[in-house]
Design a protein around this motif. Structure first.
Motif: not given
Length: 192
Positions: A96-99, A145-151, A162-173, A183-189
């Motif tokens: 949620f914080d990532l969104l 695992d409740g760690k991914a969402i498609d938006i 996509r670029d906004a999510a990538l710029s955060l370097k906070a998980g998978g995109v 797709h964004i997730d809180t897994g490894r970058v």
């Protein structure tokens, strides 16, 4: 407990509920002596989501300062349930914080409400989708695992989201232009 509602939710009611929740959270700050209320107010984080499959909409404050609001997290867990089976999973609050951070990165001139393609996915649903989608679904998907969402975000080009999510370097995109989602997730970058 805030529950998702069917579309469309009257804008005046939604706005009223959103402002009321913020007022309750911020109201306690007004009583702090010796500090201006604005400086003492905790940072409030909220989300507006539209689910493309269930046709539900949710608009709520989910955190205040460092504290997540349990009722709001429960509502979000239910909202992001497996839309095939109805099974409710535990969604990682960091998602949620990532969104929230992606929205901030995009700036104030973009729509507020994300369209949700997929949130939580049960292991059974994941296996079924993997068998029918020709390998387009990971066997150990973070959706389980409740760690991914498609938006997607209406009015925002998918590549910009996509670029906004990538710029955060906070998980998978993951970028899926043919299917019109990110797709964004809180897994490894990582990116694909």
């Amino acid at each position: 407990m805030t529950r998702p509602t069917s579309l469309p939710l009257a804008p005046s009611r939604r706005a009223f509920l959103h402002r009321s929740a913020q007022a309750v959270l911020l109201g306690g700050a007004l009583g702090l002596a010796g500090r201006p209320a604005r400086a003492a107010a905790p940072s409030v984080r909220s989300l507006m989501l539209d689910h493309t499959h269930t046709r539900e909409r949710i608009d709520l404050v989910y955190a205040s300062g460092e504290q997540y609001l349990p009722q709001a997290l429960g509502s979000l867990n239910h909202f992001l349930r497996d839309h095939y089976s109805g099974e409710v999973g535990q969604i990682d609050p960091q998602l949620f914080d990532l969104l929230h951070r992606v929205r901030q990165t995009l700036g104030s001139g973009v729509p507020l409400s994300y369209q949700i393609i997929s949130g939580y996915r049960s292991p059974l649903t994941n296996a079924r989708l993997r068998d029918t989608r020709g390998g387009g679904v990971a066997s150990r998907s973070l959706h389980m695992d409740g760690k991914a969402i498609d938006i997607r975000l209406p009015g925002v080009p998918l590549a910009e989201l996509r670029d906004a999510a990538l710029s955060l370097k906070a998980g998978g995109v993951g970028y899926y232009p043919r299917d019109q989602f990110v797709h964004i997730d809180t897994g490894r970058v990582r990116t694909w």
